[in-house]
Write a protein that holds these residues in place. Structure first.
Motif, PDB file in Angstrom:
ATOM      1  N   GLY A 103     -21.942 -51.867 -29.038  1.00  0.00           N
ATOM      2  CA  GLY A 103     -22.020 -53.038 -29.899  1.00  0.00           C
ATOM      3  C   GLY A 103     -20.679 -53.518 -30.419  1.00  0.00           C
ATOM      4  N   LEU A 105     -16.263 -61.062 -29.144  1.00  0.00           N
ATOM      5  CA  LEU A 105     -16.781 -60.356 -30.313  1.00  0.00           C
ATOM      6  C   LEU A 105     -16.071 -60.746 -31.608  1.00  0.00           C
ATOM      7  N   GLN A 143     -22.469 -53.379 -24.631  1.00  0.00           N
ATOM      8  CA  GLN A 143     -23.913 -53.227 -24.819  1.00  0.00           C
ATOM      9  C   GLN A 143     -24.242 -51.894 -25.483  1.00  0.00           C
TER      10      GLN A 143
END
Length: 253
Positions: free
Chosen positions: A81, A140, A78
């Motif tokens: 990123g 991710l 968070q």
């Protein structure tokens, strides 16, 4: 992998090898997420990272606690990123002989508590942080790297049943993860340092340090920066995975 702009998590980042790694990687432009239990030491490392020209955040985490590790890695993603590299460096020692005896009488034994404390941090902590880093990297789509810090003691060292077993396990996990995670583009590596001139080692009695140094073929202790350089090599070499780098001045236990 380019070090510049990569997001690197370093456990045990408050001091010693963890701090040296953070500063080395920060000097090359990496962004650091530092995990440890000592807030004062963590803040010192953050300040040093900034002096080196990069940015860092710290997180107070006991790496042996599952919920805390899960929360920390979610927060890191968070905050930054991204998540590109994990350096599993946090570790403790609780040295002692398996059994002590005199004249056929047992006078002491390694306690289950001392065994378990080392396993909790040095093995379970590596497992938990490695698992959560891998999970976040997969989410991710990051072709990341997990680097585990083992030790020359992984081959077995007198007075370190717990530590040696944990550090051997760290290398076994490194190889296993390389095979499992390669399908996601995630590499792994391990570094097995010999005796390194950290604050903990420097606090040893002079006669003990002299004996240790005399036993190293290069006749000196390793520098924290030399281990940090090895970590950087694993990051940058995209064909390195599933292996351990020995960095010990030619010492063999």
């Amino acid at each position: 992998m380019q070090v510049k702009d990569s997001v690197v998590v370093v456990t045990g980042g408050g001091q010693g090898l963890g701090r040296a790694m953070a500063i080395e990687l920060a000097s090359q432009g990496a962004k650091l997420a530092l995990l440890d239990l000592n807030e004062e030491k963590l803040q010192e490392t953050v300040d040093l990272v900034k002096e080196a020209g990069s940015e860092a955040r710290y997180y107070l985490v006991n790496v042996s606690e599952e919920a805390a590790v899960e929360t920390a890695f979610e927060k890191i993603v968070q905050d930054f990123g991204a998540l590109d590299v994990l350096v599993n460096n946090a570790g403790i020692t609780r040295d002692g002989l398996l059994v002590k005896a005199k004249n056929g009488e047992v006078t002491g034994k390694m306690s289950l508590s001392n065994w378990q404390q080392v396993m909790d941090v040095n093995l379970t902590g590596v497992f938990l942080c490695g698992r959560e880093a891998a999970a976040q990297m997969i989410k991710l789509g990051s072709k990341g790297v997990i680097i585990n810090i083992s030790s020359i003691s992984r081959a077995g060292n007198m007075g370190q049943t717990n530590y040696a077993a944990a550090k051997a396990g760290v290398v076994a996990m490194t190889v296993t993860w390389a095979k499992e995670l390669s399908r996601y583009g995630i590499r792994t590596g391990a570094v097995a340092p010999g005796f390194i001139a950290t604050d903990m080692v420097a606090a040893m009695p002079e006669e003990v340090l002299a004996k240790i140094t005399a036993g190293v073929p290069l006749k000196r202790l390793g520098e924290p920066g030399e281990i940090a350089h090895t970590v950087r090599y694993i990051m940058e070499n995209d064909y390195f995975s599933g292996s351990v780098v020995e960095c010990n001045g030619a010492l063999r236990i």
